[in-house]
Design an enzyme around this catalytic site. Structure first.
Site, PDB file in Angstrom:
ATOM      1  N   GLU A 497       0.846  -1.190  -0.158  1.00 27.69           N
ATOM      2  CA  GLU A 497      -0.043   0.184   0.166  1.00 27.69           C
ATOM      3  C   GLU A 497       0.965   1.228   0.044  1.00 27.69           C
ATOM      4  O   GLU A 497       1.203   1.513  -1.086  1.00 27.69           O
ATOM      5  CB  GLU A 497      -0.773   0.060   1.206  1.00 27.69           C
ATOM      6  CG  GLU A 497      -1.943   1.069   1.032  1.00 27.69           C
ATOM      7  CD  GLU A 497      -2.759   1.175   2.279  1.00 27.69           C
ATOM      8  OE1 GLU A 497      -4.062   1.223   2.239  1.00 27.69           O
ATOM      9  OE2 GLU A 497      -2.357   0.981   3.537  1.00 27.69           O
ATOM     10  N   GLU A 503      -9.713   3.391   0.513  1.00 29.75           N
ATOM     11  CA  GLU A 503     -10.455   3.419   1.878  1.00 29.75           C
ATOM     12  C   GLU A 503     -10.689   4.844   2.531  1.00 29.75           C
ATOM     13  O   GLU A 503     -11.600   5.026   3.009  1.00 29.75           O
ATOM     14  CB  GLU A 503     -10.210   2.554   2.844  1.00 29.75           C
ATOM     15  CG  GLU A 503      -8.903   2.772   3.504  1.00 29.75           C
ATOM     16  CD  GLU A 503      -7.452   2.622   2.845  1.00 29.75           C
ATOM     17  OE1 GLU A 503      -7.397   2.078   1.672  1.00 29.75           O
ATOM     18  OE2 GLU A 503      -6.364   2.343   3.466  1.00 29.75           O
TER      19      GLU A 503
END
Lengths: 700, 700
Positions: A497, A503
C-alpha cells in the site's frame, strides 16, 4: 555545531597533509544515448560533489555527498566522510543486458548504463575508505555509497547522510509531507517555495505519523521545471537502511537527505562491507518516460526465487470494503461481524462464479475489540479465529470451488509480537490452504521509538518478504515503507500500500480527484500498489445514512480505467458483490482485465492532470487501455498503432456518460463497442474526475 | 513544574469538592505476631501515605505513594495519581496457609499475613480508581498498586512511580549503583550518606551499563540501622513492569522509586485491570531472619506448571571456565576452540564418572568471531553448530553415558533476533536431548534504546520462562533482570545470574572477599543464582602467565562452603576436570552436597561479615553446613541441635588449613572426620576470606 567543528578540523588537515586529489578535477560519464552527463569531483573542502545535465539542461547543480559516522557502542564520532576526502582512483564500465521479470508491465527489461566507480579515502592517518558508484542510464542516474571491507572500518553507525540534490529553481512539485511513519497523505501540487509539510498534517486522518520538519518532503518526489524537464527523485533497493526523506532549502532549492532515525536518533547500523540504497534521479522532457522508466527495477538485485512458478498474479475480492463503508465490522462486539463463515461463503461463491482466484478476509482472528491506537504489544496471534469463522470448513469450501483464500495479518504495528509468531502463522496459513497474505502496520511501531520507515522496520519488511517466500506465500504489505523496486528481488512481494488508499474515500475527506493522476509519478515509481479500485457504489450514504459527506472522488468509469493505469499483480475488485451484480455490464471489464503484462505503452501523461496507458495482457493478444483525468473534463484522441497491423479487434469502450461528474453524478457510464485496427483512432471523452476503460480483443 | 501545577489544581479541588476521606485518619494493620504495625492514611495534599514499625521502632517514617500517568498514544498527562486522592473504603483479611515449593530451601512454606486493601479514587469529575494492597507478615511488609477494571481507565502509561521509603537515619547500606542495564557491580558497604553510584563505575569491567544518578542504588538493598534493625528493600513478582531502582535523598534519607525507562522515557504500558509488582520491606532485629525470609516467594503467584516432574535440580559441569581462564576460546578463529566434540566428550566422561547430571557447553554455535560489543542484530542462530561440534554424536554419547547436555543461548542482547528464533531453537534442543538452557544477555539491548531491566525486557524474560516451560526446558538466565521470586510461579526458571559472578575473578579486579557474605542479603533475596562456585585452581596464573593479578578472592574451603551458603537448584562445579582430579578428597564434598533441601537453618549471619547455614538434603537425613567469612579470619562454635536426637552422624569437615589466606595462600585445606550427635558442638576456624564445609551423614 558539528559541522563548524569539522570545518575547523578540515582547515587544519588541508594545511598539514597532502591531499591526493587535485581539487575540481572532474570525472564525467554519459548515458548510453549521450543525453545525460554526470560529473563527479572533490571540491576544495574535500567534499565529494556531483552534478548532472539532460540534453544540455542542468538537472542537478553541484551537490554534496557524504556522511558523519560514529562508533556503534560509544557515542564517539569518527572522522567525517563528508569533508577531507580524496580520490584514490576511478573506474568506468558499460553494461547492456536484458532480463525478464516474473511479472510486471513488460515481458523484458533492458538494463543499459555506463558506470563510474569512485574510490575515496579519508586523508588522515587511519583512513576509512568509501566508494561511490554511479550508474548513468538513458532515463536517469542512480548512485550509491559502498563501504568496502577494510582495516579501519568494521561495525559503524550512520549518524547522518548528506546527499544533496541541488535543483535549478522553484520547480513545480508533487509532494507529500516528510514523515517517519506515514505516507498516507493527500499529495500536494505546489511550487517548491510553497512546500509546507506542517500544513498538510491538519487535514489528514492518519493514525500514526511523525512530523519532523515543515520543509521536508518524501520520495518519490516528482518535479517539473519551468524549462520543461520532468525530474523524479527516489531511491532503489532499500535494504538494511532507513528510508530517505528530503529537506528543502528554499533559498537554494537544494534537497538534502534526512534519514529516518531509530529510537535513539541513530540512522543506520552497518558493518563493512556495506552499501546504501541507490539514490535515483529519473529525468526526461516527456512525462511518459518517467512512468515508463525501469531504472529503479534495474538498480535492484535479480530475483532470489529460483522457481517462481508458485507466484500467481491475480485478481481478488474480499471481506473488507463492507467494513469501511460501515455495513459491518472487523470485531464481534459490534454485533455485525463480517468475517463469519456464511458471509465468507457468499464471497467464495461470487469469486467462483465470476472468475476471481482469491478471497481476502479481514477481521477473521480474535483481538479486533481492542487492537487500535493504544500501542498494545500483545494483540493478535494469527492462529486463533473468531468462533464464527470456521477455518477448516472455509478451506474445504474454497477448495471445492477452486478459490484460494487470502489471509490478513494486521500486526497493529506490534512488530515484536508479529516476529515472534511469523513461523507459526505461516505454517497455519499453509495448513489451511492460504497462499497469500495481506499484512498491515496500522499504528505506532513496537519496538517503541522505532518508526515505520527506519532501518529496523525496513529490515522487518524484507524479512517478511524472505520468510513468506520460504513458505511460498505471496505478500501484499500495507502501511509498510514505500517500495523501492524490491519486488524484482522478491517477486512474491506482489504489492504494497504505502500511500493513501481507496478506503480514505469511505470515511475521511477522501482522496483528491487528481490523486490517481499523481501517484504513478510518485508512489508507483517504486512498485505496485494495492489501491483496491473497482468501487461502483460511489456514495457512502448508500450504505450508511450518516455518511452523506463520504464518497469516492471519481466516476465509475474511472474506477474501471484504474485497472490499467495502476499496474499491480494483485488487484482487488474492492466493492461488495451486490454492487457488481447490479452492474454486470460494467463489471465485465474487471472480469476481463489482466494483471500481468507483456507490454505497456504510455500514450500520454501529465502529472496531476491525466494519464493514458495501453497494456498487452501476458501471453495473449488482448490489449487494455485506461485513461483518467483529474477534476477537469478531458477529450483526447488516441492512436491504436500499437495493435498488430494485420488484425481486427473488438473494442469495448467503458466511458463516462455525458453528464457524469466525480462529485455530483459519478455513477453514469456508457458502454459501446466497435471494431478497430492498428490504423484506428479513438476519441475519448472523460468527465471531470472521470476516466475511460477499453478492452481490445482480437477477432479471430 | 508538573508537581507545582498539580498542587495548584489540588487546592482548587479541595475547596470545591467533598473529599470523602478525613485527612490523617489512619488505618493500621499488624503482623500476625503484632511485631510490625503498618499505618496508611491520606495526607493533606491527598497523597497516599504509609509508615511502619517493628517492635515499636520506626522502620519506615511517613512515606508517599502514587504515580503520574499518561495516555499511551499522545503525550497527554492524565490527572495525577499522587495527589488529590481519597479513600472510598478499606478492607482487611487474614491469611494463614502453607504451600510446597517444587524445589528450594525448605519442604514447606508458611504464608501468613494480615492484609489491608485501600480503595482510592481521584476527586475530579472523571475519577480514576486505584487500590493499594498491603500484606503484613511477621517478617515484613509487601504492598502493591492495583488498577481495577473501570470506566475512566483502560490503556495507560506509567510516566513515573513515586513510592517512597523514608528511613529513620543514616543506615549502614550494602548497595550496588543504580543502573538500567547491569547488576554486575562489586557491592559497596557504606553509610547511606556515602553512597556515590558514579564512583563505582570507574572500577568495574562491565560491558553494558546505564548510569543515571549518583544518588541511586539498586534493590535488593540491605540496610542496618544504628538501633539494630536489619531492613531489606526489594520487590516481588516483577511482571509486565520495569525494575525499580531507588533514588536516595541524603537530607532526609528517603529512598524513592526510579523505574527503568523504555527507549522513549516511558516506564510502563498497562491496561486496566493491572497491578504493579509488590514493593517489599523485610525487617528484623536478627540478620538470619532476613536471609531466611520467604516473604518474597509468598508474594508471588503459585506455580503455573501442573506437573513439575520433569524439573530436576542438578549439579553440572561445563565447557566454560576454561575459556575464562584463557586456556581456550568460544570462537574458532582463535585456534583454541573449546566446544569441540573430543573435548566435550572428556567433560561427559567426567560427569558420568563423578555423578554430575549435566554438561553445559558454551561456544558451540557459529558466530563467536563477531558477537561482542557492536550492537549487532543478527549474531547467533541457535541451531548452527561449529563444524567441530557434532550435535548428533554428542547427543548419542551423552545418552549412552547417562548425562544430559545443557545448551547455551548467548543472545548478545539482540533480543529481537532471539525472539524470532526461540521456537526453532527450543525444538532443536529437544530433538537433540537438551532439557536445560543457559541464556545470556551480554551487551546493549536490541530493540535499541531498551534496557536490560525495562518493562519490555522484563516481559521477555518471563516469556522465555513460559516458552521454555512449554517445551519442558529448565532455564538459567544470565545478565537478566535480578529475580523477584518468580521461580515460585515458573519453577523451571531454576536460576539467574543477575549479579557479579565468579568469572570476574578470572579476568578483572575480581570480587571482594566479603562478596559472598553480602549477596545472600541482596541479590539472593529474589531467588537462586548460578554463581558457579567450586574453583579449586584459584590463581589464574596457573593457566596463563599473563594473569598474575587475577585470582579467586576466597580460599578453597570457602569454595566448598558456597555450595551450602548459596542455594540454587542448578549448581555448577565450575572448575576444569583436571583441577578436581588432582584434589579428589576436597572434590568429594561437591559430589556429596545436595542442591534441593527439606530444611535450612540459618545459624548465624552478619551481612558483609559472615554466614553459617545448615541444610537438610531433600528426602534424606543428610545435613550439610556451610560457613564463610569476609576478609577477616573467624572462629565460631556451632551447635548441631538441629540433628535428629537419636542418631549418630559422621561429620566430614572441609576446613581452611591453619595458614590459609584468600590472597596469599588460598589453596590449603584440611579434611577431618568425627562422629557427632545433636548434642555436639563444632568449633570452626575460618581463614581470612575462608570458609568451612561440613557433611553430616547419619550412621545407620
Amino acid at each position: 555545531m558539528l559541522t563548524q567543528r569539522l570545518l575547523i578540523l578540515l582547515v587544519t588537515f588541508i594545511t598539514s597533509i597532502n591531499v591526493i586529489n587535485a581539487q575540481a578535477k572532474k570525472t564525467t560519464v554519459n548515458s548510453p544515448d549521450k543525453n545525460i552527463i554526470l560529473s563527479f569531483w572533490i571540491n576544495e573542502a574535500g567534499t565529494p560533489m556531483y552534478a548532472c545535465t539532460y540534453k544540455t539542461k542542468d538537472v542537478i547543480l553541484p551537490s554534496g555527498m557524504g556522511f558523519t559516522i560514529k562508533e556503534n557502542f560509544s557515542k564517539t564520532f569518527l572522522p567525517s566522510l563528508r569533508f577531507n576526502l580524496a580520490v584514490i582512483k576511478t573506474e568506468q564500465q558499460s553494461v547492456d543486458e536484458k532480463w525478464q521479470p516474473v511479472w510486471g508491465e513488460v515481458k523484458e527489461i533492458r538494463d543499459n548504463y555506463n558506470q563510474l566507480t569512485v574510490h575515496l579515502t579519508q586523508t588522515n592517518s587511519t583512513p576509512v575508505l568509501m566508494d561511490i558508484v554511479f550508474k548513468v542510464f538513458n532515463d536517469g542516474v542512480g548512485f550509491r555509497y559502498e563501504f568496502p571491507q577494510q582495516k579501519n572500518l568494521n561495525h559503524f553507525t550512520i549518524a547522518d547522510e548528506y546527499t544533496e540534490f541541488h535543483l535549478t529553481g522553484n520547480h513545480k512539485a508533487f509532494w507529500i509531507p516528510g514523515d517517519y511513519d506515514s505516507n498516507e497523505f493527500n499529495p500536494e501540487t505546489t511550487n517548491l517555495s510553497e512546500v509546507d509539510a506542517s500544513k498538510s498534517l491538519a487535514y489528514n486522518q492518519i493514525n500514526a505519523r511523525a512530523f519532523f520538519d515543515s520543509n521536508a518532503v518524501q520520495t518519490p518526489l516528482m518535479l517539473k521545471s519551468s524549462d520543461g524537464l520532468y525530474i523524479n527523485i527516489h531511491e532503489a533497493a532499500l535494504v538494511n537502511y532507513p528510508a530517505m526523506n528530503l529537506h528543502l532549502d528554499k533559498t537554494s532549492y537544494t534537497l538534502s537527505s534526512r534519514l529516518v532515525p531509530d529510537a535513539i536518533g541513530n540512522k543506520a547500523y552497518l558493518q563493512a562491507p556495506a552499501k546504501t540504497p541507490w539514490r535515483t534521479i529519473i529525468v526526461s522532457d516527456k512525462a511518459t518516460d518517467i512512468i515508463a522508466s525501469k531504472l529503479i527495477l534495474n538498480l535492484n538485485e535479480p530475483s532470489v526465487i529460483k522457481d517462481p512458478s508458485w507466484i500467481k498474479p491475480q485478481k481478488f475480492i474480499g471481506v473488507w470494503w463492507e467494513m469501511h463503508v460501515g455495513k459491518s465490522s472487523w470485531d464481534r462486539a459490534s454485533g455485525k461481524h463480517a468475517a463469519n463463515t456464511a458471509n465468507v461463503k457468499k464471497y467464495i461463491d461470487f469469486a467462483a462464479k465470476y472468475g476471481f482466484s482469491g478471497v481476502l478476509v479481514e477481521g477473521w482472528n480474535v483481538g479486533w475489540e481492542d487492537w487500535f491506537g493504544q500501542w498494545k504489544e500483545n494483540v493478535f496471534d494469527f492462529v486463533t479465529p473468531y468462533p464464527d469463522f470456521d477455518v477448516k470448513e472455509l478451506h474445504r469450501y474454497a477448495a471445492e470451488k477452486g478459490v484460494k483464500m487470502i489471509m490478513h495479518h494486521e500486526t497493529s504495528s506490534s512488530v515484536t509480537n508479529y516476529e515472534r509468531q511469523m513461523d507459526t502463522a505461516y505454517r497455519f496459513m499453509k495448513e489451511n490452504g492460504y497462499d497469500a497474505v495481506k499484512t498491515g502496520y496500522v499504528g505506532k511501531i513496537i519496538p517503541r521509538g522505532e518508526y515505520h520507515d527506519g532501518q529496523w522496520m525496513v529490515n522487518h519488511y524484507v524479512r517478511v518478504a524472505k520468510k513468506t517466500a520460504d513458505y511460498k506465500i505471496m505478500l501484499d504489505a500495507h502501511e509498510a515503507v514505500r517500495p523501492t523496486g524490491l519486488s524484482r528481488t522478491y517477486p512474491n512481494w506482489m504489492a504494497c500500500e504505502a500511500a493513501r488508499g481507496m478506503e480514505f474515500n469511505a470515511w475521511s475527506t477522501g482522496n483528491n480527484p487528481d490523486h490517481e493522476t499523481i501517484f504513478p509519478f510518485t508512489r508507483f515509481m517504486g512498485g505496485p500498489m494495492d489501491y483496491t479500485p473497482g468501487i461502483f457504489e460511489l456514495k457512502m450514504v448508500h450504505w450508511d445514512s450518516t455518511k452523506a459527506n463520504n464518497f469516492v472522488h471519481t466516476t465509475l468509469a474511472k474506477q474501471l480505467a484504474l485497472y490499467v493505469t495502476i499496474c499491480s499483480p494483485m488487484q482487488m475488485a474492492a466493492d461488495l458483490p451486490e454492487s457488481y451484480e447490479s452492474r454486470l455490464d460494467a463489471f465485465q471489464f474487471i472480469r476481463d482485465v489482466a494483471v500481468d503484462w507483456d507490454d505497456s505503452k504510455y500514450l500520454e501523461a501529465e502529472p496531476g492532470d491525466y494519464i493514458t496507458v495501453a497494456r498487452k495482457a501476458k501471453g495473449t493478444n488482448k490489449w487494455f487501455i485506461g485513461a483518467i483525468t483529474d477534476e477537469n473534463k478531458r477529450s483526447t484522441t488516441i492512436k491504436l498503432d500499437f495493435l498488430d497491423a494485420n488484425k481486427k479487434y473488438l473494442a469495448t469502450i467503458y466511458a463516462d456518460a455525458k453528464d457524469a461528474h466525480w462529485k455530483d453524478n459519478p455513477q453514469p457510464y456508457e458502454i459501446t463497442t466497435q471494431v478497430v485496427t492498428s490504423k484506428s483512432q479513438l476519441k475519448l471523452q472523460l468527465a471531470p474526475g472521470g476516466g475511460c476503460a477499453i478492452s481490445l480483443f482480437p477477432i479471430e
